[in-house]
Design a protein around this motif. Sequence first.
Motif, mmCIF file in Angstrom:
data_model
loop_
_atom_site.group_PDB
_atom_site.id
_atom_site.type_symbol
_atom_site.label_atom_id
_atom_site.label_comp_id
_atom_site.label_asym_id
_atom_site.label_seq_id
_atom_site.Cartn_x
_atom_site.Cartn_y
_atom_site.Cartn_z
ATOM 1 N N GLY A 220 -19.202 44.146 12.468
ATOM 2 C CA GLY A 220 -18.493 43.178 11.635
ATOM 3 C C GLY A 220 -17.172 42.758 12.238
ATOM 4 N N ALA A 221 -16.532 43.681 12.980
ATOM 5 C CA ALA A 221 -15.253 43.364 13.620
ATOM 6 C C ALA A 221 -15.395 42.294 14.693
ATOM 7 C CB ALA A 221 -14.646 44.629 14.215
ATOM 8 N N HIS A 222 -16.624 42.022 15.131
ATOM 9 C CA HIS A 222 -16.863 40.904 16.061
ATOM 10 C C HIS A 222 -16.337 39.612 15.447
ATOM 11 C CE1 HIS A 222 -18.995 38.012 18.595
ATOM 12 N NE2 HIS A 222 -19.340 39.003 19.396
ATOM 13 N N GLY A 223 -16.507 39.478 14.134
ATOM 14 C CA GLY A 223 -15.997 38.284 13.452
ATOM 15 C C GLY A 223 -14.486 38.236 13.443
ATOM 16 N N ILE A 224 -13.841 39.389 13.254
ATOM 17 C CA ILE A 224 -12.379 39.432 13.272
ATOM 18 C C ILE A 224 -11.852 39.007 14.628
ATOM 19 C CG2 ILE A 224 -10.364 40.935 13.042
ATOM 20 C CD1 ILE A 224 -12.006 42.688 11.142
ATOM 21 N N MET A 225 -12.487 39.492 15.688
ATOM 22 C CA MET A 225 -12.053 39.137 17.042
ATOM 23 C C MET A 225 -12.277 37.653 17.325
ATOM 24 S SD MET A 225 -10.677 41.760 18.165
ATOM 25 C CE MET A 225 -10.334 41.005 19.756
ATOM 26 N N THR A 226 -13.336 37.095 16.761
ATOM 27 C CA THR A 226 -13.585 35.662 16.925
ATOM 28 C C THR A 226 -12.444 34.861 16.315
ATOM 29 O OG1 THR A 226 -15.993 35.897 16.972
ATOM 30 C CG2 THR A 226 -15.122 33.748 16.311
ATOM 31 N N LEU A 227 -12.001 35.249 15.138
ATOM 32 C CA LEU A 227 -10.885 34.555 14.492
ATOM 33 C C LEU A 227 -9.598 34.712 15.310
ATOM 34 C CD1 LEU A 227 -11.488 35.525 10.755
ATOM 35 C CD2 LEU A 227 -12.066 33.380 11.899
ATOM 36 N N ASN A 228 -9.429 35.861 15.932
ATOM 37 C CA ASN A 228 -8.247 36.104 16.751
ATOM 38 C C ASN A 228 -8.192 35.175 17.964
ATOM 39 O OD1 ASN A 228 -5.867 37.830 17.277
ATOM 40 N ND2 ASN A 228 -7.010 38.458 19.078
ATOM 41 N N ASP A 229 -9.356 34.697 18.406
ATOM 42 C CA ASP A 229 -9.422 33.836 19.594
ATOM 43 C C ASP A 229 -9.030 32.390 19.298
ATOM 44 O OD1 ASP A 229 -10.163 35.821 21.354
ATOM 45 O OD2 ASP A 229 -12.318 35.517 21.052
ATOM 46 N N PHE A 230 -8.869 32.038 18.036
ATOM 47 C CA PHE A 230 -8.527 30.651 17.704
ATOM 48 C C PHE A 230 -7.172 30.248 18.276
ATOM 49 C CE2 PHE A 230 -12.114 30.784 14.991
ATOM 50 C CZ PHE A 230 -12.388 29.487 14.591
ATOM 51 N N GLU A 250 -14.716 25.155 16.771
ATOM 52 C CA GLU A 250 -13.946 25.950 15.819
ATOM 53 C C GLU A 250 -14.646 26.113 14.470
ATOM 54 O OE1 GLU A 250 -10.163 24.011 15.881
ATOM 55 O OE2 GLU A 250 -9.620 24.865 17.827
ATOM 56 N N LYS A 251 -15.270 25.065 13.978
ATOM 57 C CA LYS A 251 -15.926 25.162 12.664
ATOM 58 C C LYS A 251 -17.106 26.134 12.712
ATOM 59 C CE LYS A 251 -17.933 22.376 8.934
ATOM 60 N NZ LYS A 251 -16.877 22.650 7.943
ATOM 61 N N ASN A 252 -17.954 25.986 13.712
ATOM 62 C CA ASN A 252 -19.106 26.880 13.838
ATOM 63 C C ASN A 252 -18.666 28.323 14.086
ATOM 64 O OD1 ASN A 252 -21.003 24.862 13.426
ATOM 65 N ND2 ASN A 252 -21.178 24.372 15.603
ATOM 66 N N ALA A 253 -17.581 28.477 14.832
ATOM 67 C CA ALA A 253 -17.067 29.825 15.086
ATOM 68 C C ALA A 253 -16.578 30.462 13.785
ATOM 69 C CB ALA A 253 -15.936 29.778 16.109
ATOM 70 N N ALA A 254 -15.948 29.668 12.928
ATOM 71 C CA ALA A 254 -15.478 30.183 11.641
ATOM 72 C C ALA A 254 -16.654 30.575 10.749
ATOM 73 C CB ALA A 254 -14.620 29.135 10.946
ATOM 74 N N ILE A 255 -17.718 29.769 10.774
ATOM 75 C CA ILE A 255 -18.921 30.095 9.999
ATOM 76 C C ILE A 255 -19.529 31.402 10.498
ATOM 77 C CG2 ILE A 255 -21.291 29.381 9.490
ATOM 78 C CD1 ILE A 255 -20.293 26.463 9.596
ATOM 79 N N LEU A 256 -19.633 31.527 11.819
ATOM 80 C CA LEU A 256 -20.209 32.734 12.408
ATOM 81 C C LEU A 256 -19.375 33.964 12.062
ATOM 82 C CD1 LEU A 256 -22.235 34.106 14.369
ATOM 83 C CD2 LEU A 256 -20.556 33.705 16.189
ATOM 84 N N ALA A 257 -18.061 33.864 12.215
ATOM 85 C CA ALA A 257 -17.177 35.000 11.939
ATOM 86 C C ALA A 257 -17.325 35.459 10.485
ATOM 87 C CB ALA A 257 -15.733 34.623 12.236
#
Length: 330
Positions: A220-230, A250-257
């Motif tokens: 689940g922390a994979h999503g947190i790290m994705t948000l950190n990359d913004f 960015e939008k698709n990344a937010a959905i995925l996270a």
Amino acid sequence: MNGSDTLNPELQLNIDEKLHQSGISQSRQKIIRQALENVNRPGFRIEPSAILPLMKPVTWFPPMWAFACGVVSTGESVTDNISILVRGVILAGPLMCAMSQTMNDYFDREVDAINEPERPIPSGKISKQASWLITFGLILTGFAVALSIHPYVMAIAFVGVLMSHAYSGPPIRAKRNGWFGNLIVGLAYEGVAWLTGSFAITQGVPSKESIALAIIFSLGAHGIMTLNDFKSVVGDKIRKVASIPVQLGEKNAAILASAVMDIAQIAAIAILVAKGSTIPTAIAVTLLIAQLPMQKILIDHPAEKAVWYNAFGTLLYVLSMMVCAVGIRP
């Protein structure tokens, strides 16, 4: 550790062109160009006031919290094991996590010069040689503290150093691809820290529920790290770092996270249900539901709200970790 001493002139020209195309102000471009010169400047420089920022204390909380969750999940008395808890939390945050940050800043200094030119190395406050000395000092201190807990914990700390290098440094440099890099960080910050906390108390194999939760919350922390990359999208594009926001938008990344974090919590709730932990289950469900409207705001405005969600929405995620740790106690 190694790194180029100077930027290739052709690469520098390409960076200048991309900085201009990105819409960054002229004053900001000037700061970035100076930072790009600073990151590979020879000599040894260190400003004491820049050492703590180099270690990024804001990033210490997740592994410290995960270690504490591992301790709590054992069902053993926290007060009776307070010495191990304190040493483990220090090991997880101010030592091993800080080490991973200083190592990352060394290898990522040219990307940071674009994304965060005020960081200690790009700003010229700490030279790359000095940053390596700080990293080495944190490694040695971390090994000493880990050994004081248990020899196996020192072995785990050594694995943590290898994972940090695999994430940031050559030849693997997993962070160049967000799918792999984020996975390594999630496993190190959440899973390894959680299981180390459990082992440090029981000095035996953690329960199957504890192992399962450690893996679930790591994924689940994979999503947190994705948000950190913004915050690093501009520099990542210029330096060809394939973060999730760069790859998917960015939008698709937010959905995925959001989806990754939600699925992890649903899986953790299923373990609580199977364990028959009624109250922790209810709390975990409430925390998950509370994140949903925040995730909608994030998805509607990903670039503007990523930092906001990482501060508030992610807080509910990590609270759920402790709730689940309590829920699986024997």
